[in-house]
Design a protein around this motif. Sequence first.
Motif, PDB file in Angstrom:
ATOM      1  N   LEU A  29       0.843  -1.200   0.000  1.00 20.24           N
ATOM      2  CA  LEU A  29       0.000   0.000   0.000  1.00 20.24           C
ATOM      3  C   LEU A  29       0.874   1.245   0.000  1.00 20.24           C
ATOM      4  O   LEU A  29       1.777   1.383   0.824  1.00 20.24           O
ATOM      5  N   ASP A  30       0.601   2.132  -0.928  1.00 20.62           N
ATOM      6  CA  ASP A  30       1.268   3.431  -1.029  1.00 20.62           C
ATOM      7  C   ASP A  30       0.383   4.450  -0.306  1.00 20.62           C
ATOM      8  O   ASP A  30      -0.740   4.719  -0.727  1.00 20.62           O
ATOM      9  N   VAL A  31       0.887   5.009   0.787  1.00 23.71           N
ATOM     10  CA  VAL A  31       0.063   5.885   1.644  1.00 23.71           C
ATOM     11  C   VAL A  31       0.632   7.302   1.647  1.00 23.71           C
ATOM     12  O   VAL A  31       0.857   7.906   2.695  1.00 23.71           O
ATOM     13  N   ARG A  32       0.891   7.823   0.478  1.00 20.90           N
ATOM     14  CA  ARG A  32       1.442   9.179   0.412  1.00 20.90           C
ATOM     15  C   ARG A  32       0.373  10.210   0.772  1.00 20.90           C
ATOM     16  O   ARG A  32      -0.703  10.246   0.180  1.00 20.90           O
ATOM     17  N   ILE A  49       5.931   1.681  -6.217  1.00 19.85           N
ATOM     18  CA  ILE A  49       6.490   0.333  -6.184  1.00 19.85           C
ATOM     19  C   ILE A  49       5.579  -0.588  -6.988  1.00 19.85           C
ATOM     20  O   ILE A  49       4.352  -0.563  -6.816  1.00 19.85           O
ATOM     21  N   PRO A  50       6.128  -1.388  -7.872  1.00 21.62           N
ATOM     22  CA  PRO A  50       5.288  -2.266  -8.708  1.00 21.62           C
ATOM     23  C   PRO A  50       4.363  -3.139  -7.863  1.00 21.62           C
ATOM     24  O   PRO A  50       4.782  -3.743  -6.872  1.00 21.62           O
ATOM     25  N   GLY A  51       3.094  -3.158  -8.265  1.00 23.53           N
ATOM     26  CA  GLY A  51       2.098  -3.953  -7.564  1.00 23.53           C
ATOM     27  C   GLY A  51       1.411  -3.228  -6.432  1.00 23.53           C
ATOM     28  O   GLY A  51       0.436  -3.747  -5.867  1.00 23.53           O
ATOM     29  N   ALA A  52       1.881  -2.029  -6.086  1.00 31.32           N
ATOM     30  CA  ALA A  52       1.281  -1.291  -4.971  1.00 31.32           C
ATOM     31  C   ALA A  52      -0.094  -0.761  -5.344  1.00 31.32           C
ATOM     32  O   ALA A  52      -0.400  -0.515  -6.513  1.00 31.32           O
ATOM     33  N   ARG A  53      -0.909  -0.588  -4.327  1.00 27.29           N
ATOM     34  CA  ARG A  53      -2.214   0.060  -4.456  1.00 27.29           C
ATOM     35  C   ARG A  53      -2.178   1.352  -3.659  1.00 27.29           C
ATOM     36  O   ARG A  53      -1.550   1.417  -2.601  1.00 27.29           O
ATOM     37  N   TYR A  54      -2.862   2.371  -4.146  1.00 29.33           N
ATOM     38  CA  TYR A  54      -2.892   3.635  -3.420  1.00 29.33           C
ATOM     39  C   TYR A  54      -3.927   3.573  -2.306  1.00 29.33           C
ATOM     40  O   TYR A  54      -5.086   3.203  -2.535  1.00 29.33           O
ATOM     41  N   ALA A  55      -3.511   3.921  -1.089  1.00 28.53           N
ATOM     42  CA  ALA A  55      -4.404   3.988   0.062  1.00 28.53           C
ATOM     43  C   ALA A  55      -4.600   5.450   0.422  1.00 28.53           C
ATOM     44  O   ALA A  55      -3.642   6.144   0.780  1.00 28.53           O
ATOM     45  N   ASP A  56      -5.823   5.929   0.315  1.00 31.12           N
ATOM     46  CA  ASP A  56      -6.134   7.335   0.575  1.00 31.12           C
ATOM     47  C   ASP A  56      -6.339   7.542   2.066  1.00 31.12           C
ATOM     48  O   ASP A  56      -7.313   7.057   2.646  1.00 31.12           O
ATOM     49  N   LEU A  57      -5.428   8.276   2.687  1.00 33.31           N
ATOM     50  CA  LEU A  57      -5.510   8.464   4.138  1.00 33.31           C
ATOM     51  C   LEU A  57      -6.788   9.203   4.529  1.00 33.31           C
ATOM     52  O   LEU A  57      -7.432   8.855   5.519  1.00 33.31           O
ATOM     53  N   ASP A  58      -7.157  10.216   3.760  1.00 33.14           N
ATOM     54  CA  ASP A  58      -8.320  11.030   4.114  1.00 33.14           C
ATOM     55  C   ASP A  58      -9.639  10.289   3.961  1.00 33.14           C
ATOM     56  O   ASP A  58     -10.560  10.490   4.750  1.00 33.14           O
ATOM     57  N   ALA A 109      -1.539   3.729   8.388  1.00 36.58           N
ATOM     58  CA  ALA A 109      -2.090   2.496   7.830  1.00 36.58           C
ATOM     59  C   ALA A 109      -1.630   1.297   8.646  1.00 36.58           C
ATOM     60  O   ALA A 109      -2.414   0.363   8.890  1.00 36.58           O
ATOM     61  N   TRP A 110      -0.360   1.300   9.058  1.00 33.78           N
ATOM     62  CA  TRP A 110       0.141   0.206   9.899  1.00 33.78           C
ATOM     63  C   TRP A 110      -0.709   0.079  11.153  1.00 33.78           C
ATOM     64  O   TRP A 110      -1.159  -1.008  11.495  1.00 33.78           O
TER      65      TRP A 110
END
Length: 283
Positions: A29-32, A49-58, A109-110
Amino acid sequence: MSHVLTTAAELHDALVSGRYADGGPVRVLDVRWRLDRPDGRPAFVAGHIPGARYADLDTQLAEHGDPRAGRHPLPSPGRLQAAVREWGIDDGDTVVVYDEAGNLSSARAWWVLRDAGMTDVRILDGALPAWTEAGFDLAEGEPGAARPGTAMISPGSMPVLDVETVLAHARDGVLLDARAGERFRGETEPVDPRAGHIPGAVSAPTTANLDETGRFRRPDDLRSRFAALGAEPGTAVGVYCGSGVTAAHAAVALVLAGYDPVLYPGSWSQWSQDPGRPAATGA
């Protein structure tokens, strides 16, 4: 919590093989997210990163509604369950989270996933720069929809403080404020209704838990730091920040140092909403 951090090389090997040797199939998970740039998706599309999914913090790692709950209340079970399905996470997966700035946002996210009952959630130590510095490639563009994940969440695994108990914790234990020192002292407050800090709290900016490379400091260094702030072994340690995001980062550092921290998710953004609640200023 036998695994908290992972290196870029370990993650790369897991992506090549499809799973961690000491864990399960890997999901990334990409949590930028940043306070001044909350939408990290454009950066994700530009390179991830290949295979990552975007995780929207908001929208996926927080709830929205009554401002009296703060700026980033914990997500409702329904919101988080929908996100887990969208990210393609199954029971038994090893989930790796990262951002681009010392994991100050991905730690949220962790914490949320650990609280939801997921037992193997790891943070890419050094965040995205560690991946690129190791010479590994990035993927571009928006990935297609993932196969819906089947993992079922059950929030409540991690201890928390609320607005009714946090002041007593500051009095009877140690309450660390993870914000920048100038916000703790009340010299500036760019976001929340009032300046200052919860009475009895101790200033402990979470950025001091990282070394010059953006990686977490060694556990013994972290233990020394927290002990100097009053968190002796056996002390009940709570942590908060502006809205509960970087407090999760501080909680990670405390776990690495051997503590069992308690998070106040509402943090200063909730506490400062009520003018009847006390606020302290200065060092």
